[in-house]
Design a protein around this motif. Structure first.
Motif, PDB file in Angstrom:
ATOM      1  N   ASP A 133      -0.411 -12.892  -4.283  1.00 20.18           N
ATOM      2  CA  ASP A 133       0.835 -13.329  -4.799  1.00 20.18           C
ATOM      3  C   ASP A 133       1.263 -12.334  -5.904  1.00 20.18           C
ATOM      4  O   ASP A 133       0.638 -11.996  -6.857  1.00 20.18           O
ATOM      5  CB  ASP A 133       0.712 -14.721  -5.423  1.00 20.18           C
ATOM      6  N   PRO A 134       2.530 -11.776  -5.824  1.00 22.55           N
ATOM      7  CA  PRO A 134       2.872 -10.886  -6.855  1.00 22.55           C
ATOM      8  C   PRO A 134       3.336 -11.375  -8.136  1.00 22.55           C
ATOM      9  O   PRO A 134       3.578 -12.606  -8.249  1.00 22.55           O
ATOM     10  CB  PRO A 134       4.071 -10.028  -6.076  1.00 22.55           C
ATOM     11  N   PRO A 135       3.498 -10.781  -9.191  1.00 24.88           N
ATOM     12  CA  PRO A 135       3.931 -11.240 -10.543  1.00 24.88           C
ATOM     13  C   PRO A 135       5.336 -12.087  -9.924  1.00 24.88           C
ATOM     14  O   PRO A 135       5.999 -11.571  -9.489  1.00 24.88           O
ATOM     15  CB  PRO A 135       4.101  -9.983 -11.272  1.00 24.88           C
ATOM     16  N   THR A 209       4.075   0.507  -6.040  1.00 21.55           N
ATOM     17  CA  THR A 209       3.633  -0.807  -5.614  1.00 21.55           C
ATOM     18  C   THR A 209       4.913  -1.725  -6.377  1.00 21.55           C
ATOM     19  O   THR A 209       5.588  -1.498  -7.198  1.00 21.55           O
ATOM     20  CB  THR A 209       2.342  -1.354  -6.386  1.00 21.55           C
ATOM     21  N   ALA A 210       5.239  -2.864  -4.934  1.00 21.94           N
ATOM     22  CA  ALA A 210       6.376  -3.623  -5.521  1.00 21.94           C
ATOM     23  C   ALA A 210       6.196  -4.868  -4.447  1.00 21.94           C
ATOM     24  O   ALA A 210       5.416  -4.943  -3.754  1.00 21.94           O
ATOM     25  CB  ALA A 210       7.741  -3.030  -5.033  1.00 21.94           C
ATOM     26  N   PHE A 211       7.111  -5.755  -4.846  1.00 20.94           N
ATOM     27  CA  PHE A 211       7.319  -6.851  -3.552  1.00 20.94           C
ATOM     28  C   PHE A 211       8.312  -6.543  -2.725  1.00 20.94           C
ATOM     29  O   PHE A 211       9.590  -6.281  -3.048  1.00 20.94           O
ATOM     30  CB  PHE A 211       8.184  -8.083  -4.617  1.00 20.94           C
ATOM     31  N   GLY A 212       8.111  -5.978  -1.612  1.00 22.74           N
ATOM     32  CA  GLY A 212       8.564  -5.165  -0.381  1.00 22.74           C
ATOM     33  C   GLY A 212       8.290  -5.520   0.951  1.00 22.74           C
ATOM     34  O   GLY A 212       7.684  -6.702   1.335  1.00 22.74           O
ATOM     35  N   ASP A 213       8.654  -4.580   1.791  1.00 16.99           N
ATOM     36  CA  ASP A 213       8.415  -4.731   3.269  1.00 16.99           C
ATOM     37  C   ASP A 213       7.167  -4.378   3.647  1.00 16.99           C
ATOM     38  O   ASP A 213       6.906  -3.205   3.603  1.00 16.99           O
ATOM     39  CB  ASP A 213       9.491  -4.277   4.175  1.00 16.99           C
ATOM     40  N   PRO A 214       6.329  -5.300   4.096  1.00 16.16           N
ATOM     41  CA  PRO A 214       5.061  -4.783   4.496  1.00 16.16           C
ATOM     42  C   PRO A 214       4.861  -3.908   5.651  1.00 16.16           C
ATOM     43  O   PRO A 214       3.786  -3.089   5.894  1.00 16.16           O
ATOM     44  CB  PRO A 214       4.283  -6.226   4.833  1.00 16.16           C
ATOM     45  N   ARG A 215       5.906  -3.765   6.425  1.00 23.74           N
ATOM     46  CA  ARG A 215       5.917  -2.797   7.395  1.00 23.74           C
ATOM     47  C   ARG A 215       5.980  -1.297   6.915  1.00 23.74           C
ATOM     48  O   ARG A 215       5.543  -0.407   7.797  1.00 23.74           O
ATOM     49  CB  ARG A 215       7.370  -2.989   8.308  1.00 23.74           C
ATOM     50  N   TYR A 216       6.491  -1.307   5.888  1.00 22.09           N
ATOM     51  CA  TYR A 216       6.373   0.274   5.163  1.00 22.09           C
ATOM     52  C   TYR A 216       4.912   0.721   5.088  1.00 22.09           C
ATOM     53  O   TYR A 216       4.711   1.620   5.250  1.00 22.09           O
ATOM     54  CB  TYR A 216       7.126   0.137   3.969  1.00 22.09           C
ATOM     55  N   ASP A 217       4.178  -0.317   4.479  1.00 26.56           N
ATOM     56  CA  ASP A 217       2.729  -0.098   4.055  1.00 26.56           C
ATOM     57  C   ASP A 217       1.936   0.315   5.433  1.00 26.56           C
ATOM     58  O   ASP A 217       1.244   1.215   5.553  1.00 26.56           O
ATOM     59  CB  ASP A 217       2.005  -1.175   3.518  1.00 26.56           C
ATOM     60  N   ILE A 218       2.164  -0.726   6.588  1.00 28.74           N
ATOM     61  CA  ILE A 218       1.693  -0.491   7.745  1.00 28.74           C
ATOM     62  C   ILE A 218       1.876   0.962   8.590  1.00 28.74           C
ATOM     63  O   ILE A 218       0.941   1.758   8.739  1.00 28.74           O
ATOM     64  CB  ILE A 218       1.728  -1.665   8.666  1.00 28.74           C
ATOM     65  N   ALA A 219       3.377   1.541   8.278  1.00 28.95           N
ATOM     66  CA  ALA A 219       3.699   2.741   8.927  1.00 28.95           C
ATOM     67  C   ALA A 219       3.161   3.811   8.305  1.00 28.95           C
ATOM     68  O   ALA A 219       2.507   4.851   8.793  1.00 28.95           O
ATOM     69  CB  ALA A 219       5.243   2.767   8.811  1.00 28.95           C
ATOM     70  N   LEU A 220       2.584   3.755   7.161  1.00 27.79           N
ATOM     71  CA  LEU A 220       2.041   4.803   6.115  1.00 27.79           C
ATOM     72  C   LEU A 220       0.608   4.667   6.351  1.00 27.79           C
ATOM     73  O   LEU A 220       0.155   5.942   6.398  1.00 27.79           O
ATOM     74  CB  LEU A 220       2.409   4.800   4.726  1.00 27.79           C
TER      75      LEU A 220
END
Length: 260
Positions: A133-135, A209-220
């Motif tokens: 859970d993000p801030p 690091t942010a509240f964002g799109d998890p697909r970006y992490d997976i791609a990288l």
């Protein structure tokens, strides 16, 4: 390792670190900052130093991110210690965590099974980020992808980037279907996770690091072994949450990432 004269350490850092006995450097320096490892009487520390305005702002952002994540999550990241600026440079001091980058661990792995185990642990560890859970205030910000596209336009107009206007327009017109946002690392490559005891354990380089799109992490994360089916399967077996399509991979890794 070689002795240091403490010449590049802000005075306030010296009070935190104590007497520095030796300094060393990573095998690979990043493009945005110079990293030094300080081995002192009180322990081991990492100091990142940036001099260009763009990278100084990124380092300040990383300092703020680390403070929030240290305080409000249990993620395996370094401990923020201090941030200082002078006329020419910005400095971030943090704890030095054990381990070597996943890239190095994969190079020294002797068997395919060892590599699969490392990549499986990478997927498992990334899942812990996306399930954290993000801030609260991060959740209240605007859509991450929309903000990134605006940043991409700014970077294109103000800095040297790999992307171009045609690619940016394509990204804007062909945004992928919206999915729920999660906490993301934001630069989740095999250089930005540390391995201890043959397992991915610690995330570093946290400025994005942010509240964002998890697909970006997976791609990288998968970009280095995208065409190795055994390693890719090992990653997804550990990650478990979702898989991305080729189109999504190309949008985030071959598209959006070109502006950062």
């Amino acid at each position: 390792m070689k002795n240091t004269k403490n010449q590049s350490i802000p005075e306030k850092f010296k009070k935190i670190i104590g007497n520095v006995l030796q300094t060393s450097y990573p095998k690979r320096q990043g493009a945005t900052s110079e990293v030094q490892f300080f081995h002192a009487e009180q322990g081991n520390y990492v100091c990142k130093c940036s001099s260009l305005p763009k990278y100084r702002s990124w380092l300040l952002k990383e300092a703020k991110v680390m403070q929030e994540l240290n305080a409000k999550t249990a993620l395996s990241i370094p401990t923020y210690l201090d941030f200082e600026e002078d006329e020419n440079n910005s400095y971030l001091l943090m704890s030095m965590e054990p381990g070597i980058p996943l890239r190095e661990a994969l190079i020294v792995a002797k068997t395919v099974e060892e590599k699969k185990n490392l990549i499986h642990s990478f997927g498992t560890k990334l899942r812990t980020v996306h399930e954290t859970d993000p801030p609260l205030k991060w959740k209240q910000q605007a859509c991450w992808l929309d903000m990134q596209l605006k940043r991409a336009a700014y970077n294109l107009n103000n800095y040297e980037v790999d992307g171009n206007q045609q690619l940016l327009e394509k990204l804007i017109l062909n945004k992928p279907e919206t999915i729920p946002q999660t906490l993301i690392h934001g630069d989740c490559t095999i250089d930005n996770v540390l391995v201890t005891d043959n397992q991915v354990h610690t995330f570093i380089d946290l400025s994005e690091t942010a509240f964002g799109d998890p697909r970006y992490d997976i791609a990288l994360a998968i970009r280095s072994f995208l065409f190795d089916k055994e390693l890719l399967d090992a990653f997804y077996t550990g990650y478990r949450l979702q898989q991305i399509t080729n189109e999504e991979f190309n949008y985030f890794d071959g598209g959006l990432y070109e502006f950062f």
